[in-house]
Design a protein around this motif. Structure first.
Motif, PDB file in Angstrom:
ATOM      1  N   VAL A 140       0.592  -1.186   0.031  1.00 50.83           N
ATOM      2  CA  VAL A 140      -0.011  -0.167   0.176  1.00 50.83           C
ATOM      3  C   VAL A 140       0.934   1.297  -0.215  1.00 50.83           C
ATOM      4  CG1 VAL A 140      -0.320   0.100   2.361  1.00 50.83           C
ATOM      5  CG2 VAL A 140      -2.065   1.007   0.777  1.00 50.83           C
ATOM      6  N   GLU A 141       1.992   1.346   0.636  1.00 51.81           N
ATOM      7  CA  GLU A 141       2.824   2.345   0.700  1.00 51.81           C
ATOM      8  C   GLU A 141       3.264   2.666  -0.871  1.00 51.81           C
ATOM      9  OE1 GLU A 141       3.909   4.748   2.887  1.00 51.81           O
ATOM     10  OE2 GLU A 141       2.479   3.814   4.297  1.00 51.81           O
ATOM     11  N   TYR A 152       0.588   4.763  -2.152  1.00 54.99           N
ATOM     12  CA  TYR A 152       0.515   6.036  -1.351  1.00 54.99           C
ATOM     13  C   TYR A 152       1.663   7.030  -1.993  1.00 54.99           C
ATOM     14  CZ  TYR A 152      -2.505   4.454   2.399  1.00 54.99           C
ATOM     15  OH  TYR A 152      -3.567   3.793   2.909  1.00 54.99           O
ATOM     16  N   THR A 154      -3.812   8.412  -0.993  1.00 54.46           N
ATOM     17  CA  THR A 154      -3.548   8.613   0.481  1.00 54.46           C
ATOM     18  C   THR A 154      -5.251   8.931   0.784  1.00 54.46           C
ATOM     19  OG1 THR A 154      -2.992  10.914   0.455  1.00 54.46           O
ATOM     20  CG2 THR A 154      -1.240   9.178   0.263  1.00 54.46           C
ATOM     21  N   PRO A 213      -8.676   7.827   1.598  1.00 55.54           N
ATOM     22  CA  PRO A 213      -9.646   6.740   1.888  1.00 55.54           C
ATOM     23  C   PRO A 213     -11.017   6.805   1.179  1.00 55.54           C
ATOM     24  CG  PRO A 213      -9.512   7.720   3.600  1.00 55.54           C
ATOM     25  CD  PRO A 213      -8.429   8.622   3.067  1.00 55.54           C
ATOM     26  N   LEU A 234      -8.927   2.470  -1.028  1.00 58.47           N
ATOM     27  CA  LEU A 234      -7.786   2.026  -0.080  1.00 58.47           C
ATOM     28  C   LEU A 234      -7.904   2.656   1.201  1.00 58.47           C
ATOM     29  CD1 LEU A 234      -4.523   3.008  -2.202  1.00 58.47           C
ATOM     30  CD2 LEU A 234      -5.367   0.736  -1.591  1.00 58.47           C
ATOM     31  N   LYS A 235      -8.538   1.942   2.128  1.00 62.02           N
ATOM     32  CA  LYS A 235      -9.211   2.480   3.480  1.00 62.02           C
ATOM     33  C   LYS A 235      -8.257   1.963   4.431  1.00 62.02           C
ATOM     34  CE  LYS A 235     -13.551   3.504   2.142  1.00 62.02           C
ATOM     35  NZ  LYS A 235     -14.166   4.652   2.289  1.00 62.02           N
ATOM     36  N   THR A 236      -6.976   2.004   4.068  1.00 64.26           N
ATOM     37  CA  THR A 236      -6.017   1.629   5.211  1.00 64.26           C
ATOM     38  C   THR A 236      -5.561   2.792   5.997  1.00 64.26           C
ATOM     39  OG1 THR A 236      -4.036   1.960   3.764  1.00 64.26           O
ATOM     40  CG2 THR A 236      -5.156  -0.400   3.928  1.00 64.26           C
ATOM     41  N   ARG A 237      -6.041   3.978   5.724  1.00 63.38           N
ATOM     42  CA  ARG A 237      -5.732   5.100   6.687  1.00 63.38           C
ATOM     43  C   ARG A 237      -7.092   6.047   6.839  1.00 63.38           C
ATOM     44  NH1 ARG A 237      -4.673   9.870   4.375  1.00 63.38           N
ATOM     45  NH2 ARG A 237      -3.177  10.464   6.185  1.00 63.38           N
ATOM     46  N   THR A 238      -6.952   7.086   7.735  1.00 59.29           N
ATOM     47  CA  THR A 238      -8.091   7.841   7.748  1.00 59.29           C
ATOM     48  C   THR A 238      -7.364   9.317   7.638  1.00 59.29           C
ATOM     49  OG1 THR A 238      -7.686   8.199   9.995  1.00 59.29           O
ATOM     50  CG2 THR A 238      -9.498   6.480   9.693  1.00 59.29           C
TER      51      THR A 238
END
Length: 154
Positions: free
Chosen positions: A39-40, A43, A68, A70, A109-113
């Protein structure tokens, strides 16, 4: 066969779908029929910027946040080439409009808020967002967005 992966963003604004495309391949010369992408890497991937004028503050902040964010919706496609770099097939070709969108390969990509700085950026408060990102200089996301904002002024 040497596939290329292309990724396009389709962020939603209300019921409207807005597309922007980056025609450079995300990955190329993939030797297998499967790929894992950290995922990085997504991003860090920079997409083309959408701007409404020549001034740095005319940039669409959705394009600055890119993968980045979400809340952004993305699509992907693959072009496959033979050993002579001749196109064998491609997975795109669909019509990208609200009434013809069909069952496209969308993903989020829901890995961050979103951070407070991200929200300031989305609100086009560029100076305040820049300052907010600067308060967290060790954070990789803050570093990434600071760099993108600084590139606007070049």
């Amino acid at each position: 066969m040497k596939p290329l992966i292309f990724i396009a963003a389709a962020p939603r604004r209300g019921d409207e779908i807005k597309f922007w495309f980056d025609f450079s391949p995300f990955r190329s010369h993939i030797a297998t029929n499967e790929i894992d992408v950290p995922v990085e890497d997504l991003y860090d991937y920079t997409v083309g910027l959408s701007m409404s004028g020549d001034e740095p503050n005319s940039v669409d902040p959705i394009t600055l946040l890119a993968f980045t964010n979400p809340n952004n919706r993305f699509s992907w496609s693959v072009d496959a080439f033979d050993e002579n770099d001749e196109l064998l097939t491609r997975s795109n070709g669909y019509r990208l409009g609200n009434d013809t969108i069909g069952h496209l390969p969308f993903f989020y990509l829901k890995t961050r808020t979103l951070t407070k700085a991200d929200q300031l950026l989305l609100d086009k408060k560029f100076t305040e967002a820049f300052k907010a990102y600067k308060t967290n200089p060790e954070d990789k996301h803050s570093q990434r967005i600071i760099k993108r904002l600084e590139e606007l002024d070049e």
